[in-house]
Design an enzyme around this catalytic site. Sequence first.
Site, PDB file in Angstrom:
ATOM      1  N   ASN A 141      -3.537  70.475 -47.243  1.00  0.00           N
ATOM      2  CA  ASN A 141      -2.251  69.783 -47.165  1.00  0.00           C
ATOM      3  C   ASN A 141      -1.562  70.073 -45.823  1.00  0.00           C
ATOM      4  O   ASN A 141      -1.827  71.103 -45.222  1.00  0.00           O
ATOM      5  CB  ASN A 141      -1.345  70.241 -48.313  1.00  0.00           C
ATOM      6  N   CYS A 185      -7.564  65.327 -53.654  1.00  0.00           N
ATOM      7  CA  CYS A 185      -6.520  66.116 -54.301  1.00  0.00           C
ATOM      8  C   CYS A 185      -6.946  66.406 -55.726  1.00  0.00           C
ATOM      9  O   CYS A 185      -7.815  65.739 -56.277  1.00  0.00           O
ATOM     10  CB  CYS A 185      -5.198  65.343 -54.269  1.00  0.00           C
ATOM     11  N   HIS A 186      -6.307  67.389 -56.337  1.00  0.00           N
ATOM     12  CA  HIS A 186      -6.655  67.767 -57.709  1.00  0.00           C
ATOM     13  C   HIS A 186      -5.866  66.964 -58.741  1.00  0.00           C
ATOM     14  O   HIS A 186      -6.193  66.990 -59.921  1.00  0.00           O
ATOM     15  CB  HIS A 186      -6.348  69.253 -57.955  1.00  0.00           C
ATOM     16  N   HIS A 206       0.164  62.808 -53.758  1.00  0.00           N
ATOM     17  CA  HIS A 206       1.248  63.488 -54.454  1.00  0.00           C
ATOM     18  C   HIS A 206       2.333  62.541 -54.942  1.00  0.00           C
ATOM     19  O   HIS A 206       3.270  62.968 -55.626  1.00  0.00           O
ATOM     20  CB  HIS A 206       1.884  64.592 -53.589  1.00  0.00           C
TER      21      HIS A 206
END
Length: 440
Positions: free
Chosen positions: A152, A173-174, A205
């Site tokens: 990030n 991303c998770h 996000h």
Amino acid sequence: MLKITFMGAGSTVFARNVLGDCMCTPALCHAQIALYDIDAQRLQDSEIILKAINKNVNQNRAQIRTYLGEENRKEALRDATFVVNAIQVGGYEPCTVTDFEIPKKYGLRQTIADTLGIGGIMRALRTIPVMEAFARDMEEVCPHALFLNYTNPMAMLTGYMQRFTKIRTVGLCHSVQVCSEGLLKKLDMEDLLEGRMETIAGINHMAWLLDIRDRNGNDLYPEIKRRAAAKNKNEIHDDMVRFEYIKYLGYYCTESSEHNAEYNPFFIKSRYPEMIDEFHIPLDEYPRRCVNQIAGWEKEREEILNSGHITHTRSREYASYIMEAVITGIPYKIGGNVLNTGLIDNLPREACVEVPCLVDSTGIHPCHVGPLPTQLAAMNMTNINVQLLTVEAARTRDRQKIYQAVMMDPHTAAELNLRDMISMTDELILAHGDYMSMYR
């Protein structure tokens, strides 16, 4: 030979997950694995743990080698098929602490500070020059490698690589793969998990759960909206910000409420301090988390290294599934961060967006989504403005662009005047020392 290079291998827990996944995957288990870091102790820890996994679950079929320091970086990358990036430039100390403490002096409070806001901007500005160096080396020694970025701020770093280097890059991303599962569990709708169908798109996000249906095609959003409103009205819980998104914007988003609390001007407001408790917003969460993780890792490290009993089962991280799809040609679907080449119609082409992608032997194939609902595109644009200006600042080394990125940040602009924004930015650049020397 298949070669997987892991940049930032001192991120031991994450390296263990990603590379352990690879060693559990038949198409990848014979790979040559190159571990690269600038911290000798953490690199050694990762080597010990990964060699133990290689022995315990992979019959020592992988070849694991370590590469320490910038002087060995090019050899770590040479002939790589895949490069996984998990670096954190500046670490918890001094940089993360600085990113929280100096803004706090100006009355600007943060929760995570790794993706947007003044903390995200500073993190990008000190990381992009390092990734520029990675790209130059890769263009020389592994120009056809696929770069899997986990670091990030995702959109800024991935967007930079995609726009200004020749390296094939996807950001991972998770939060995409756990978004709807987590939502349904929080609302006691677990019985609808199996067979559900969903569409997620937006930016990292802040990608939106645009559509979610059960196995029979029934729209789940009416019941989700009813339960989310009731939950926010009747109890304090850790996802109140995103449930407010559902109430006022009509949709849920991928990343946690502690993250999203600082991506907008609505919740962290010095004029309304009671909102911090009302919406259960954990200010200074990331430094607190770092302290706990560092202490937890020291304990875990001793237990792992002393027992030697290390095993692994394949996780849900995208990396090994992407590599497997490229090697075998068997398609796999991910939520990936890619350049907006006409994928989301009402976001800029220069933006790095998070959309459904198919992966096969020829690489990453993003899917066209169309326009987002206007209010969701508007929310994304408040973040994209900051992202694009920060990337421009990093590329040009233009300090004025840094100021402009800070000015456009929704949370910062809601709290500070222009004079304090500039003073805070100058103080941060000076405090970061050599990490930010290129911007002086």
